[in-house]
Design an enzyme around this catalytic site. Structure first.
Site, PDB file in Angstrom:
ATOM      1  CB  ALA A  64      -0.925   0.005   1.217  1.00  0.00           C
ATOM      2  CG  ASP A  65       2.855   4.986  -1.482  1.00  0.00           C
ATOM      3  OD1 ASP A  65       3.839   4.826  -0.739  1.00  0.00           O
ATOM      4  OD2 ASP A  65       2.557   6.081  -1.994  1.00  0.00           O
ATOM      5  CB  THR A  66      -1.173   6.909   1.966  1.00  0.00           C
ATOM      6  OG1 THR A  66      -1.744   5.660   2.377  1.00  0.00           O
ATOM      7  CG2 THR A  66      -2.185   8.019   2.174  1.00  0.00           C
TER       8      THR A  66
END
Length: 184
Positions: A64-66
């Site tokens: 995941a990456d935000t």
């Protein structure tokens, strides 16, 4: 074996609320990315993280990456207190978007997506911004704030998934459930 490809304590905590049996293996992927559109940026980094860890350890891997974005610009993690100040000043009194891209590799197949949440900040005084920066909290967070901590004080409203703003949208948990992982 379920593997979270992240060093983020926030992602670990959220996943752990719903699924008890998983392993944490942080990726060795650089967070440098030349893409500028938040959705494609977050998805690309999530895929890179998941693939790198999958190639090392196998299993079912979640990457995941935000990305925090405003005015067409992605705000990463601040490199200095001055950069944190500039980011928070830019967000002050305005609506921005938080986009988390995710990639789940399960039995060699990729399932990916992106979740977007809108966040409106209150007007922030310079005094309040600097007091927050002195806590150290903004320095390891995209957009220089953590909604789950003292930075939550800045938020007037959100439209969407709160957990997405923290960095791990619940859509990921639902996808894992669909893939047969026991939830709760």
């Amino acid at each position: 074996m379920l593997v979270l490809a992240s060093a983020s304590p926030r992602r670990r905590e959220i996943l752990g609320r719903f699924i008890k049996d998983f392993k944490v293996v942080p990726s060795n992927v650089s967070e440098e990315c030349s893409l500028t559109e938040p959705r494609t940026y977050a998805l690309e980094l999530a895929r890179r993280k998941a693939r790198e860890v999958y190639n090392r350890v196998g299993g079912t891997v979640i990457g995941a990456d935000t990305a925090v974005s405003i005015d067409g610009h992605i705000l990463g993690k601040p490199g200095s207190e001055e950069e944190a100040y500039r980011m928070l000043k830019l967000l002050s009194g305005r609506v921005h978007r938080v986009t988390t891209g995710y990639c789940i590799i399960h039995e060699g197949e990729e399932v990916s997506g992106a979740v977007v949440t809108e966040v409106k900040f209150r007007e922030l005084s310079d005094e309040l911004i600097w007091a927050y920066i002195r806590t150290g909290e903004p320095m390891d967070k995209a957009g220089a704030y953590g909604i789950q901590g003292k930075g939550g004080l800045f938020v007037e409203w959100i439209n969407g998934d709160y957990y997405n703003v923290v960095g791990f949208p619940l859509e990921i948990v639902w996808k894992l459930r669909e893939l047969g992982f026991g939830v709760m």
